[in-house]
Design a protein around this motif. Sequence first.
Motif, mmCIF file in Angstrom:
data_model
loop_
_atom_site.group_PDB
_atom_site.id
_atom_site.type_symbol
_atom_site.label_atom_id
_atom_site.label_comp_id
_atom_site.label_asym_id
_atom_site.label_seq_id
_atom_site.Cartn_x
_atom_site.Cartn_y
_atom_site.Cartn_z
ATOM 1 N N SER A 12 0.798 -1.226 0.000
ATOM 2 C CA SER A 12 0.000 0.000 0.000
ATOM 3 C C SER A 12 0.833 1.280 0.000
ATOM 4 O O SER A 12 0.306 2.344 -0.279
ATOM 5 N N CYS A 13 2.145 1.178 0.268
ATOM 6 C CA CYS A 13 2.918 2.413 0.374
ATOM 7 C C CYS A 13 4.260 2.302 -0.356
ATOM 8 O O CYS A 13 4.363 2.661 -1.524
ATOM 9 N N ARG A 14 5.293 1.786 0.308
ATOM 10 C CA ARG A 14 6.636 1.764 -0.295
ATOM 11 C C ARG A 14 6.689 0.970 -1.597
ATOM 12 O O ARG A 14 7.277 1.428 -2.581
ATOM 13 N N ASN A 44 -1.834 4.078 0.074
ATOM 14 C CA ASN A 44 -1.609 5.106 1.089
ATOM 15 C C ASN A 44 -1.830 6.487 0.478
ATOM 16 O O ASN A 44 -1.202 6.849 -0.518
ATOM 17 N N ASP A 46 -1.162 9.531 1.542
ATOM 18 C CA ASP A 46 -0.024 10.449 1.570
ATOM 19 C C ASP A 46 0.920 10.142 0.413
ATOM 20 O O ASP A 46 1.443 11.046 -0.236
ATOM 21 N N ALA A 47 1.121 8.856 0.138
ATOM 22 C CA ALA A 47 1.967 8.457 -0.998
ATOM 23 C C ALA A 47 1.361 8.948 -2.302
ATOM 24 O O ALA A 47 2.060 9.502 -3.161
ATOM 25 N N ASP A 101 9.122 2.443 6.987
ATOM 26 C CA ASP A 101 7.755 2.688 6.546
ATOM 27 C C ASP A 101 7.364 4.110 6.958
ATOM 28 O O ASP A 101 7.323 4.417 8.145
ATOM 29 N N THR A 103 4.465 5.530 6.712
ATOM 30 C CA THR A 103 3.039 5.658 7.005
ATOM 31 C C THR A 103 2.823 6.371 8.342
ATOM 32 O O THR A 103 3.412 5.997 9.350
ATOM 33 N N PHE A 110 8.300 11.283 4.719
ATOM 34 C CA PHE A 110 7.747 10.581 3.566
ATOM 35 C C PHE A 110 8.584 10.871 2.319
ATOM 36 O O PHE A 110 8.960 9.956 1.575
#
Length: 131
Positions: A12-14, A44, A46-47, A101, A103, A110
């Motif tokens: 979901s993010c990186r 995510n 923010d990503a 991470d 998050t 970030f």
Amino acid sequence: MIKVAFICVHNSCRSQIAEALGRHLAGDAFESYSAGTETKLQINQDAVRLMKQLYGIDMEATQRSKLLSEIPPVDIVVTMGCNVECPYLPCKHREDWRLDDPTGKSDEEFIQVIKQIEQKMLELKNFVGVL
């Protein structure tokens, strides 16, 4: 063409950032995929916001959280740094980028992780170029 999977637990993010930057920065060298052992309902946010802001990439337009079973067989696996629970996927080459991470952290933290992914992506592109 060489296929690279960027994997972590939740996808979901990186790993999503890596898939997007892989397509953006190294699409001429390899195909980028991301996946995890679990999924989230959305990438995510923010990503998503920061990738739009920094690179003009709308990850939600072309990507979604997906399981390892949903991607094709790959040549290279890059784990994001998920410690003890990192998923396993068969491949010819494997590396762990050991990224924190971001998050729930500040935009500055970030962006630092996004820039680390960008640098590692360029290194991976060079590595693939000599294979």
